[in-house]
Write an enzyme that holds these catalytic residues in place. Structure first.
Site, mmCIF file in Angstrom:
data_model
loop_
_atom_site.group_PDB
_atom_site.id
_atom_site.type_symbol
_atom_site.label_atom_id
_atom_site.label_comp_id
_atom_site.label_asym_id
_atom_site.label_seq_id
_atom_site.Cartn_x
_atom_site.Cartn_y
_atom_site.Cartn_z
ATOM 1 N N ARG A 90 -4.720 9.969 4.108
ATOM 2 C CA ARG A 90 -3.611 10.839 4.457
ATOM 3 C C ARG A 90 -2.622 10.984 3.288
ATOM 4 N NH1 ARG A 90 -0.633 14.200 7.944
ATOM 5 N NH2 ARG A 90 1.493 13.918 7.249
ATOM 6 N N ARG A 139 -0.622 15.055 12.750
ATOM 7 C CA ARG A 139 0.211 14.666 11.603
ATOM 8 C C ARG A 139 0.467 15.899 10.740
ATOM 9 N NH1 ARG A 139 -1.593 8.759 9.449
ATOM 10 N NH2 ARG A 139 0.438 8.899 8.455
ATOM 11 N N PRO A 140 1.382 16.751 11.195
ATOM 12 C CA PRO A 140 1.649 17.982 10.455
ATOM 13 C C PRO A 140 2.319 17.694 9.104
ATOM 14 C CG PRO A 140 3.227 17.710 12.247
ATOM 15 C CD PRO A 140 2.236 16.596 12.379
ATOM 16 N N ILE A 141 2.278 18.681 8.197
ATOM 17 C CA ILE A 141 2.979 18.513 6.913
ATOM 18 C C ILE A 141 3.975 19.656 6.697
ATOM 19 C CG2 ILE A 141 1.225 17.091 5.752
ATOM 20 C CD1 ILE A 141 0.305 19.678 4.314
ATOM 21 N N ASP A 142 4.445 20.211 7.815
ATOM 22 C CA ASP A 142 5.381 21.336 7.718
ATOM 23 C C ASP A 142 6.656 20.975 6.947
ATOM 24 O OD1 ASP A 142 5.655 19.609 10.009
ATOM 25 O OD2 ASP A 142 7.250 20.904 10.743
ATOM 26 N N LEU A 143 7.153 19.758 7.107
ATOM 27 C CA LEU A 143 8.400 19.381 6.421
ATOM 28 C C LEU A 143 8.178 19.302 4.909
ATOM 29 C CD1 LEU A 143 9.598 16.545 8.845
ATOM 30 C CD2 LEU A 143 10.375 18.911 8.779
ATOM 31 N N CYS A 182 -6.167 11.184 9.932
ATOM 32 C CA CYS A 182 -5.295 11.596 11.039
ATOM 33 C C CYS A 182 -5.625 10.890 12.347
ATOM 34 C CB CYS A 182 -5.360 13.101 11.210
ATOM 35 S SG CYS A 182 -4.639 13.937 9.809
ATOM 36 N N ILE A 241 7.013 7.152 16.912
ATOM 37 C CA ILE A 241 6.718 7.838 15.644
ATOM 38 C C ILE A 241 5.424 8.650 15.725
ATOM 39 C CG2 ILE A 241 6.394 7.540 13.145
ATOM 40 C CD1 ILE A 241 9.180 6.694 14.085
ATOM 41 N N ARG A 250 -8.660 -0.341 4.256
ATOM 42 C CA ARG A 250 -7.748 0.649 3.650
ATOM 43 C C ARG A 250 -6.418 0.005 3.290
ATOM 44 N NH1 ARG A 250 -6.141 4.579 7.469
ATOM 45 N NH2 ARG A 250 -4.693 4.944 5.787
ATOM 46 N N LYS A 290 0.836 -1.209 0.000
ATOM 47 C CA LYS A 290 0.000 0.000 0.000
ATOM 48 C C LYS A 290 0.869 1.256 0.000
ATOM 49 C CE LYS A 290 -1.803 1.763 3.964
ATOM 50 N NZ LYS A 290 -1.537 3.206 4.065
ATOM 51 N N ASN A 291 1.879 1.260 0.870
ATOM 52 C CA ASN A 291 2.662 2.489 1.007
ATOM 53 C C ASN A 291 3.594 2.743 -0.169
ATOM 54 O OD1 ASN A 291 1.323 2.901 3.342
ATOM 55 N ND2 ASN A 291 3.051 2.550 4.723
ATOM 56 N N ASP A 346 4.004 0.728 12.017
ATOM 57 C CA ASP A 346 2.796 0.074 11.488
ATOM 58 C C ASP A 346 2.654 -1.368 11.974
ATOM 59 O OD1 ASP A 346 2.276 2.403 10.180
ATOM 60 O OD2 ASP A 346 2.676 1.655 8.169
HETATM 61 C C1 UD1 Z 1 4.120 6.898 6.264
HETATM 62 C C2 UD1 Z 1 3.253 5.681 6.060
HETATM 63 C C3 UD1 Z 1 2.679 5.194 7.381
HETATM 64 C C4 UD1 Z 1 3.799 4.961 8.379
HETATM 65 C C5 UD1 Z 1 4.695 6.197 8.480
HETATM 66 C C6 UD1 Z 1 5.916 5.994 9.364
HETATM 67 C C7 UD1 Z 1 2.397 5.948 3.817
HETATM 68 C C8 UD1 Z 1 1.224 6.154 2.948
HETATM 69 N N1 UD1 Z 1 2.181 6.002 5.149
HETATM 70 O O1 UD1 Z 1 3.275 7.922 6.786
HETATM 71 O O2 UD1 Z 1 1.976 3.978 7.150
HETATM 72 O O3 UD1 Z 1 3.233 4.697 9.639
HETATM 73 O O4 UD1 Z 1 5.165 6.584 7.177
HETATM 74 O O5 UD1 Z 1 6.646 4.911 8.906
HETATM 75 O O6 UD1 Z 1 3.489 5.698 3.347
HETATM 76 N N2 UD1 Z 1 6.043 14.696 10.615
HETATM 77 C C9 UD1 Z 1 6.148 16.043 10.911
HETATM 78 N N3 UD1 Z 1 6.064 16.935 9.884
HETATM 79 C C10 UD1 Z 1 5.908 16.555 8.581
HETATM 80 C C11 UD1 Z 1 5.811 15.180 8.302
HETATM 81 C C12 UD1 Z 1 5.878 14.274 9.344
HETATM 82 O O7 UD1 Z 1 6.286 16.424 12.063
HETATM 83 O O8 UD1 Z 1 5.848 17.420 7.702
HETATM 84 C C13 UD1 Z 1 6.093 13.719 11.722
HETATM 85 C C14 UD1 Z 1 4.757 12.955 11.861
HETATM 86 O O9 UD1 Z 1 3.845 13.688 12.638
HETATM 87 C C15 UD1 Z 1 5.191 11.687 12.534
HETATM 88 C C16 UD1 Z 1 6.573 11.435 11.929
HETATM 89 O O10 UD1 Z 1 7.011 12.681 11.389
HETATM 90 O O11 UD1 Z 1 5.326 11.876 13.912
HETATM 91 C C17 UD1 Z 1 6.608 10.382 10.860
HETATM 92 O O12 UD1 Z 1 5.737 10.735 9.822
HETATM 93 P P1 UD1 Z 1 5.999 10.327 8.304
HETATM 94 O O13 UD1 Z 1 7.250 9.517 8.203
HETATM 95 O O14 UD1 Z 1 5.885 11.557 7.490
HETATM 96 O O15 UD1 Z 1 4.769 9.390 8.026
HETATM 97 P P2 UD1 Z 1 3.780 9.426 6.804
HETATM 98 O O16 UD1 Z 1 4.533 9.711 5.553
HETATM 99 O O17 UD1 Z 1 2.626 10.271 7.150
#
Ligand code: UD1
Length: 416
Positions: A92, A121-125, A116, A327, A397, A22-23, A305
């Site tokens: 997401r 689950r921010p997307i700032d990065l 969420c 995480i 999902r 899936k991922n 996961d």
């Molecule tokens: C992806 C996977 C999810 C898995 C996760 C961690 C997909 C579709 N989903 O989710 O199944 O559990 O990786 O292996 O591939 N964070 C920030 N800012 C950002 C982005 C992330 O603070 O801009 C934080 C998140 O809140 C979290 C951590 O980074 O605490 C890890 O998130 P991330 O690796 O981005 O996970 P996803 O890509 O959302």
């Protein structure tokens, strides 16, 4: 909405094959926008999230054909750069469309994504990396408007190796002039799969699997055909199911290196594992011993996961197991369902202590999220009596017809 009815207490015996990841498939489907051509993708699992991604592609203007587990996307006429809120909130990973659309269409109007249920689950990065590559981004009331300015490659240092931010940066960088280096990139196998897909369409990307990914952007792209890797989290879930229920199970179509942190735990608690090529066979004792300590970490650490299914297993192990979730801050929502079945779990912040019990008891529970739902299912399969798992849409999902796979192993699970 479906419910799973589980009559627990059966030992497992049989073989199951793991579907495509899936991922991996979600970012790859988004990436089909970039070549303005045809992408044939094999080993696509039949999942709700995949349907949601296909709906978005069609809405954008792609033609999409599904034939079994092959999805063909023709993105020549992709022109609609606005994804409505109801489509974004379905999953997401819709946030990945931002980078893909920016690269393929130079514009992306999206909403902050849904899905969420694991906490903040921010997307700032994601946003700061895309801005650094030259995107103009305006945020207003959950709406994100991205427009390509002069897109130029450069060094992007991620403060945390976020999977999604790494993928969005890779996708955007493919359309940037010159060289981008992603430093402190996520190293998950799905990142490598995305790299291989991008390379298959003519992009110049290397380094995925290590912490530095290098992209030379602006290459001429072409049609492609690609096969997605197997789903390592599904494989881990089947192994946990075998270990909690007992019996002999073979899990096929696995890349064993992708789940070494999981298999080493299954091995350490007294199950015997044999790995041959892409097959893992596990023979499990009546009651495995406790797991000791599991700390979730970015890959190659233990995957967050797989934490919920492993916790389900720990509820019946002999002794006390300790989990530290590093995480996501809201990833213990399966605990209340497991506790209703008789599990002894104490949570303090991101630490959970699981004191194994001899018997779990079936009861009605609700799936609160994808992997938490799978955890409740395997606990129900090992419990005495009948359980009803509601809100199966969460499980759907990420697992294709999970009841069929579990029945193939000898479990008694029906969907109503
Ligand atoms: C992806 C996977 C999810 C898995 C996760 C961690 C997909 C579709 N989903 O989710 O199944 O559990 O990786 O292996 O591939 N964070 C920030 N800012 C950002 C982005 C992330 O603070 O801009 C934080 C998140 O809140 C979290 C951590 O980074 O605490 C890890 O998130 P991330 O690796 O981005 O996970 P996803 O890509 O959302």
């Amino acid at each position: 909405m479906s419910t799973l009815i589980v009559n627990g207490g059966r030992k497992l015996d049989g073989r199951v094959s793991v579907h495509g990841s899936k991922n991996s498939v979600l970012p790859i489907l988004a990436a089909t926008i970039i070549n303005s051509g045809t992408s044939v993708i094999h080993n696509c699992p039949k999942l709700r999230d995949v349907d949601a991604a296909i709906d978005i592609l069609k809405y954008i203007g792609c033609r999409v054909f599904v034939d079994g587990d092959t999805v063909t996307v023709d993105s020549k006429n992709a022109a609609n750069f606005e994804i409505p809120y109801n489509m974004m909130r379905e999953m997401r990973s819709s946030v990945i469309f931002m980078g893909a659309m920016l690269a393929g269409m130079r514009k992306a109007h999206v909403f902050t994504p849904g899905g969420c249920e694991l906490g903040a689950r921010p997307i700032d990065l994601h946003l700061s990396a895309l801005r650094a590559l030259g995107a103009h981004i305006h945020e207003e009331g959950g709406k994100i408007k991205c427009e390509a300015g002069r897109m130029r490659g450069r060094d992007i240092v991620l403060a945390f190796p976020s999977v999604g931010a790494t993928e969005n940066t890779m996708l955007t960088a493919v359309a940037c002039e010159g060289k981008t280096r992603i430093i402190n990139a996520a190293r998950e196998p799905e990142i490598e799969d995305l790299q291989n897909f991008l390379v298959s369409m003519g992009a110049e990307v290397s380094g995925a699997g290590s912490s530095t990914i290098v992209i030379y952007g602006g290459k001429k792209l072409h049609d492609t055909e690609y096969e997605v890797i197997p789903d390592r989290i599904c494989a881990a879930t089947f192994l946990c199911a075998a270990a909690i229920c007992g019996g002999n199970v073979s899990v096929g179509n696995v890349i064993p290196e992708h789940i070494e942190t999981v298999t080493s735990i299954i091995d350490s608690i007294g199950c015997s594992l044999s790995i041959k090529g892409r097959d893992i066979t596990v023979r499990c004792p009546e009651r495995p011993s406790a797991i000791r300590l599991v700390r979730t970490m970015p890959y190659p650490g233990f995957p967050t996961d797989a934490q919920p299914p492993l916790m389900a297993l720990a509820t019946k192990c002999n002794g006390t197991s300790m989990f530290v979730e590093n995480i996501f801050d809201g990833r213990y929502r399966h605990v209340s369902g497991l506790s209703r079945m008789g599990a002894d779990i104490k949570v303090e912040g991101n630490v959970a202590m699981v004191c194994g019990v001899k018997t779990l008891f079936g009861c009605p529970v609700e799936a609160t999220d994808l992997r938490g739902g799978a955890a409740l299912l395997i606990a129900a399969m090992a419990a005495e009596g009948k359980s009803e798992i509601s809100k199966v849409c969460h499980i759907d999902r990420g697992y294709a017809a999970i009841e069929k796979s579990m029945c193939a192993l000898g479990a008694d699970v029906k969907r109503v």
